[in-house]
Design an enzyme around this catalytic site. Sequence first.
Site, PDB file in Angstrom:
ATOM      1  N   GLU A   1      -1.979  -5.243  -5.714  1.00  0.00           N
ATOM      2  CA  GLU A   1      -1.909  -3.792  -5.903  1.00  0.00           C
ATOM      3  C   GLU A   1      -0.546  -3.322  -6.398  1.00  0.00           C
ATOM      4  O   GLU A   1      -0.469  -2.429  -7.259  1.00  0.00           O
ATOM      5  CB  GLU A   1      -2.267  -3.068  -4.602  1.00  0.00           C
TER       6      GLU A   1
ATOM      7  N   HIS B   1     -10.365  -0.850   6.709  1.00  0.00           N
ATOM      8  CA  HIS B   1     -11.155  -0.280   5.622  1.00  0.00           C
ATOM      9  C   HIS B   1     -11.551   1.171   5.896  1.00  0.00           C
ATOM     10  O   HIS B   1     -12.405   1.720   5.201  1.00  0.00           O
ATOM     11  CB  HIS B   1     -12.413  -1.114   5.376  1.00  0.00           C
TER      12      HIS B   1
END
Length: 409
Positions: A145, A214
Amino acid sequence: MAARIHGGAGAGAATALSTFNPKKLVAPPSRTNLPARNSKRYIVSAAAGSDGSKKSLLRVRHSQKLIANAAVATKAEESSAPTGTGHELLLFEALQEGLEEEMDRDPHVCVMGEDVGHYGGSYKVTKGLADKFGDLRVLDTPICENAFTGMGIGAAMTGLRPVIEGMNMGFLLLAFNQISNNCGMLHYTSGGQFTIPVVIRGPGGVGRQLGAEHSQRLESYFQSIPGIQMVACSTPYNAKGLMKAAIRSENPVILFEHVLLYNLKEKIPDEEYICNLEEAEMVRPGEHITILTYSRMRYHVMQAAKTLVNKGYDPEVIDIRSLKPFDLHTIGNSVKKTHRVLIVEECMRTGGIGASLTAAINENFHDYLDAPVMCLSSQDVPTPYAGTLEEWTVVQPAQIVTAVEQLCQ
């Protein structure tokens, strides 16, 4: 086709603080002919699942059937989408349509992220784009990322308009340095030599037993970064309109999407339109109390509104949409009318959007309040995996009803 702009495309968040005078607030004009608002306003630093059955080739991503809670109020509710001709789309399809239209319109728009190419993205927002535009404009990246976010920011400095997808918003914490020290500050630190027209988007929020890592709500993490603009979509209509406006903005924009809203269906116009990046949406007009919310909590609030109406209350519901800057014009007019405010969010209570919004309301509209501002937020705990415990950490409609009854006593 000329775009139909609802209130303008947004002036941007990276502006200096200006004086906000709440006494000069007037009733907002109608939605259809809203004029461009003065860009000088008080700016506050505040900042559903996949239709695919496969697991990601890069990382295991939980997919689940997404069910949006029914949300109806007995008082006439203003739909976010104009009536008349149009076509029905799921929210993820509306995001995809808006992105595709902007890629057709401007060859500088490109997409990058994990599995965004021929796989179509973890929630299918980029489905079919690689086949149409090629692998260079829809770029699959490694699981890194910080690298592809930094690459996107650098591409924006050279004139491209990248749309960076975080497969899950929680993973963008790995790119926090690039987003804060580069994306938000380069326009200033370069003396205005560079603009950073980049969109950072992806799914977040509490899903259906996705676990703590998540189920992140990163609004509170990013709200304090100077130069970043933040919006949260809640319907297919505003998802498409905000996507298009964010891509056209010269400022870096973070677009928050909720994993449980991707399968929400709505009829949207056939003609082109964009939404104002700095404008809240009046979901339900009312007289007794102002309820400010955004994203998935919009539907919990509207469930509660049905019960409240049956009990004799008349709540005004506003989807703030713009998380940074706040639309204090719309919010202020509502506070002047109802004199009571309830904030409902899925963000964490400590340092969340609700905390910043509470401070802004108290600073600007304290004289109009007949009761303290109340804020319902998620508990300050990691989101449990167990479904029953997960529900306990998030605000439920019954809690909203109880809070309104307390405020209206």
